[in-house]
Write a protein that holds these residues in place. Structure first.
Motif, PDB file in Angstrom:
ATOM      1  N   ASP A  13       0.848  -1.195   0.000  1.00 46.81           N
ATOM      2  CA  ASP A  13       0.000   0.000   0.000  1.00 46.81           C
ATOM      3  C   ASP A  13       0.884   1.246   0.000  1.00 46.81           C
ATOM      4  O   ASP A  13       2.115   1.166  -0.136  1.00 46.81           O
ATOM      5  CB  ASP A  13      -0.967  -0.014   1.181  1.00 46.81           C
ATOM      6  N   LYS A  14       0.283   2.402   0.188  1.00 41.40           N
ATOM      7  CA  LYS A  14       1.014   3.665   0.084  1.00 41.40           C
ATOM      8  C   LYS A  14       2.017   3.867   1.212  1.00 41.40           C
ATOM      9  O   LYS A  14       2.873   4.733   1.130  1.00 41.40           O
ATOM     10  CB  LYS A  14       0.023   4.826   0.050  1.00 41.40           C
ATOM     11  N   GLY A  15       1.913   3.064   2.276  1.00 40.35           N
ATOM     12  CA  GLY A  15       2.872   3.176   3.367  1.00 40.35           C
ATOM     13  C   GLY A  15       4.278   2.747   2.976  1.00 40.35           C
ATOM     14  O   GLY A  15       5.249   3.062   3.667  1.00 40.35           O
ATOM     15  N   TYR A  16       4.403   2.006   1.862  1.00 40.37           N
ATOM     16  CA  TYR A  16       5.713   1.524   1.400  1.00 40.37           C
ATOM     17  C   TYR A  16       6.211   2.316   0.206  1.00 40.37           C
ATOM     18  O   TYR A  16       7.145   1.890  -0.476  1.00 40.37           O
ATOM     19  CB  TYR A  16       5.606   0.043   1.031  1.00 40.37           C
ATOM     20  N   LEU A  17       5.610   3.466  -0.056  1.00 43.15           N
ATOM     21  CA  LEU A  17       5.985   4.278  -1.209  1.00 43.15           C
ATOM     22  C   LEU A  17       7.304   4.996  -0.954  1.00 43.15           C
ATOM     23  O   LEU A  17       7.402   5.874  -0.104  1.00 43.15           O
ATOM     24  CB  LEU A  17       4.876   5.295  -1.499  1.00 43.15           C
ATOM     25  N   SER A  18       8.326   4.577  -1.669  1.00 48.02           N
ATOM     26  CA  SER A  18       9.653   5.196  -1.549  1.00 48.02           C
ATOM     27  C   SER A  18      10.457   4.831  -2.786  1.00 48.02           C
ATOM     28  O   SER A  18      10.744   3.656  -3.025  1.00 48.02           O
ATOM     29  CB  SER A  18      10.374   4.723  -0.289  1.00 48.02           C
ATOM     30  N   ALA A  19      10.837   5.819  -3.569  1.00 45.97           N
ATOM     31  CA  ALA A  19      11.595   5.565  -4.792  1.00 45.97           C
ATOM     32  C   ALA A  19      12.955   4.950  -4.480  1.00 45.97           C
ATOM     33  O   ALA A  19      13.438   4.072  -5.209  1.00 45.97           O
ATOM     34  CB  ALA A  19      11.762   6.869  -5.571  1.00 45.97           C
ATOM     35  N   ASP A  20      13.580   5.368  -3.373  1.00 45.29           N
ATOM     36  CA  ASP A  20      14.903   4.844  -3.013  1.00 45.29           C
ATOM     37  C   ASP A  20      14.827   3.364  -2.659  1.00 45.29           C
ATOM     38  O   ASP A  20      15.663   2.561  -3.092  1.00 45.29           O
ATOM     39  CB  ASP A  20      15.484   5.637  -1.840  1.00 45.29           C
ATOM     40  N   TYR A  21      13.833   2.974  -1.849  1.00 47.72           N
ATOM     41  CA  TYR A  21      13.684   1.573  -1.475  1.00 47.72           C
ATOM     42  C   TYR A  21      13.310   0.723  -2.687  1.00 47.72           C
ATOM     43  O   TYR A  21      13.792  -0.406  -2.836  1.00 47.72           O
ATOM     44  CB  TYR A  21      12.622   1.437  -0.385  1.00 47.72           C
ATOM     45  N   GLN A  22      12.443   1.233  -3.537  1.00 50.39           N
ATOM     46  CA  GLN A  22      12.044   0.486  -4.721  1.00 50.39           C
ATOM     47  C   GLN A  22      13.233   0.216  -5.634  1.00 50.39           C
ATOM     48  O   GLN A  22      13.397  -0.892  -6.152  1.00 50.39           O
ATOM     49  CB  GLN A  22      10.956   1.252  -5.477  1.00 50.39           C
ATOM     50  N   LEU A  23      14.060   1.221  -5.811  1.00 54.90           N
ATOM     51  CA  LEU A  23      15.247   1.059  -6.651  1.00 54.90           C
ATOM     52  C   LEU A  23      16.241   0.102  -6.023  1.00 54.90           C
ATOM     53  O   LEU A  23      16.827  -0.747  -6.713  1.00 54.90           O
ATOM     54  CB  LEU A  23      15.898   2.432  -6.878  1.00 54.90           C
ATOM     55  N   ASP A  24      16.436   0.202  -4.710  1.00 53.81           N
ATOM     56  CA  ASP A  24      17.383  -0.677  -4.014  1.00 53.81           C
ATOM     57  C   ASP A  24      16.933  -2.141  -4.090  1.00 53.81           C
ATOM     58  O   ASP A  24      17.757  -3.031  -4.336  1.00 53.81           O
ATOM     59  CB  ASP A  24      17.507  -0.244  -2.559  1.00 53.81           C
ATOM     60  N   LEU A  25      15.642  -2.403  -3.897  1.00 50.27           N
ATOM     61  CA  LEU A  25      15.135  -3.770  -3.976  1.00 50.27           C
ATOM     62  C   LEU A  25      15.315  -4.359  -5.370  1.00 50.27           C
ATOM     63  O   LEU A  25      15.675  -5.528  -5.526  1.00 50.27           O
ATOM     64  CB  LEU A  25      13.651  -3.807  -3.596  1.00 50.27           C
ATOM     65  N   PHE A  26      15.072  -3.543  -6.375  1.00 53.88           N
ATOM     66  CA  PHE A  26      15.178  -4.051  -7.750  1.00 53.88           C
ATOM     67  C   PHE A  26      16.631  -4.298  -8.142  1.00 53.88           C
ATOM     68  O   PHE A  26      16.949  -5.305  -8.777  1.00 53.88           O
ATOM     69  CB  PHE A  26      14.536  -3.061  -8.724  1.00 53.88           C
ATOM     70  N   GLU A  27      17.530  -3.397  -7.760  1.00 53.23           N
ATOM     71  CA  GLU A  27      18.927  -3.544  -8.160  1.00 53.23           C
ATOM     72  C   GLU A  27      19.634  -4.658  -7.400  1.00 53.23           C
ATOM     73  O   GLU A  27      20.519  -5.312  -7.948  1.00 53.23           O
ATOM     74  CB  GLU A  27      19.663  -2.214  -7.951  1.00 53.23           C
ATOM     75  N   SER A  28      19.259  -4.867  -6.141  1.00 52.62           N
ATOM     76  CA  SER A  28      19.954  -5.861  -5.319  1.00 52.62           C
ATOM     77  C   SER A  28      19.370  -7.264  -5.451  1.00 52.62           C
ATOM     78  O   SER A  28      20.107  -8.248  -5.504  1.00 52.62           O
ATOM     79  CB  SER A  28      19.940  -5.444  -3.847  1.00 52.62           C
ATOM     80  N   LYS A  29      18.031  -7.386  -5.500  1.00 53.45           N
ATOM     81  CA  LYS A  29      17.414  -8.716  -5.507  1.00 53.45           C
ATOM     82  C   LYS A  29      16.380  -8.915  -6.629  1.00 53.45           C
ATOM     83  O   LYS A  29      15.657  -9.893  -6.608  1.00 53.45           O
ATOM     84  CB  LYS A  29      16.742  -8.979  -4.151  1.00 53.45           C
ATOM     85  N   LYS A  30      16.319  -7.986  -7.570  1.00 49.61           N
ATOM     86  CA  LYS A  30      15.338  -8.080  -8.672  1.00 49.61           C
ATOM     87  C   LYS A  30      13.906  -8.176  -8.141  1.00 49.61           C
ATOM     88  O   LYS A  30      13.080  -8.908  -8.688  1.00 49.61           O
ATOM     89  CB  LYS A  30      15.649  -9.270  -9.574  1.00 49.61           C
ATOM     90  N   ILE A  31      13.636  -7.447  -7.078  1.00 45.59           N
ATOM     91  CA  ILE A  31      12.288  -7.404  -6.500  1.00 45.59           C
ATOM     92  C   ILE A  31      11.596  -6.137  -6.989  1.00 45.59           C
ATOM     93  O   ILE A  31      12.085  -5.026  -6.760  1.00 45.59           O
ATOM     94  CB  ILE A  31      12.337  -7.410  -4.961  1.00 45.59           C
ATOM     95  N   LYS A  32      10.467  -6.302  -7.655  1.00 42.98           N
ATOM     96  CA  LYS A  32       9.686  -5.157  -8.098  1.00 42.98           C
ATOM     97  C   LYS A  32       8.617  -4.860  -7.055  1.00 42.98           C
ATOM     98  O   LYS A  32       7.709  -5.651  -6.847  1.00 42.98           O
ATOM     99  CB  LYS A  32       9.032  -5.436  -9.453  1.00 42.98           C
TER     100      LYS A  32
END
Length: 292
Positions: free
Chosen positions: A189-208
């Protein structure tokens, strides 16, 4: 659901399918009631919405009641935390196969009313595990206690969960998600909205991390309907935990007892899902239906 012995036998049979071990604790004297049987009693009481140990020992059949005293039952149950954790992990592995989509959310767990928090000694034996004050945006309320963070599959099987203090922001749980998941899509939900965390998850573990945007954001676009629909699965699970399993009702005095109660209720829910899928071949989320 009123036949305790029949439900107990069914759940015990499932646990014996999951593991061959019957004793998890090292004890000098072999107890009359095996560890696997004690766990089955615990899960059966949660499934039948028996949240009080006093009430449990009223309905417990004599063949089981004569094997253990109530005080011993409570102590052994707390010591079996790691065994219950092992069982729920084994159940999840069988229920979730080749799953690439998961749902992430959190739920408040109140220990005592906010007005009584200053004088409360519940779960305060250690500073690191003591409860504190927090705010739940979805329910627009301040509360005193903990917060459970959980990840489930789109079918409704809990894959990961963690208990934190009420003041901890939801987004910090993404650090644990990064260490447990990879190559998947997680809906939040919107509580997890963060461009930095989203980018870190995708670059480190391929998590979208798929999170709905706020309307005042630049380049706003509405989240796809299928994602909004699937994300409601974990909210339904939380409602079932509150209703049938009474996860928000707390009788524990120590944090060890509190987290064992929470883990037991989640494990009981997962056992019923296993029975629905592999024994009766029906919708796994029909939790109030008979299992005998």
């Amino acid at each position: 659901m009123n036949n305790f012995k029949a439900n107990y036998d069914k759940i015990l049979k499932v646990l014996k399918i999951i593991t061959d071990k019957e004793q998890f604790l090292r004890q000098n004297r072999r107890p009359k009631l095996k560890d696997i049987e004690l766990i089955a009693i615990n899960l059966t009481s949660d499934y039948m919405s028996i949240d009080s140990e006093c009430q449990l020992f009223r309905v417990l059949p004599d063949v089981l009641k004569l094997k253990i005293e109530r005080s011993v039952y409570n102590r052994r149950k707390r010591k079996l935390f790691s065994a219950i954790e092992f069982l729920i992990n084994q159940l999840c592995e069988r229920l979730i196969e080749f799953e690439n989509y998961f749902v992430l959310d959190s739920m408040p767990l109140e220990v005592v009313k906010l007005s009584r928090s200053n004088g409360s000694k519940i779960c305060r034996e250690d500073f690191y595990s003591s409860p504190d004050r927090g705010f739940c945006a979805s329910q627009n309320m301040h509360y005193y206690g903990y917060k459970i963070h959980a990840v489930c599959s789109v079918e409704g099987v809990f894959k990961s969960f963690e208990i934190s203090k009420a003041s901890v922001h939801d987004i910090h749980y993404l650090n644990d998600v990064k260490s447990q998941f990879s190559d998947c899509v997680i809906l939040g939900d919107k509580g997890y909205l963060s461009a930095d965390y989203q980018l870190d998850l995708f670059e480190s573990k391929k998590i979208k991390l798929e999170v709905p945007m706020r309307k005042n954001q630049r380049n706003y676009r509405k989240q796809a309907y299928v994602f909004r629909k699937k994300r409601k699965r974990i909210e339904t699970l939380f409602s079932q935990l509150c209703d049938q399993f009474m996860i928000r009702r707390n009788y524990a005095k120590s944090f060890q007892g509190f987290k064992t109660r929470i883990l037991s209720k989640l494990t009981a829910l997962t056992v019923i899902q296993y029975i629905n899928k592999f024994i009766f071949d029906r919708n796994i989320n029909k939790l109030k239906i008979s299992i005998v």
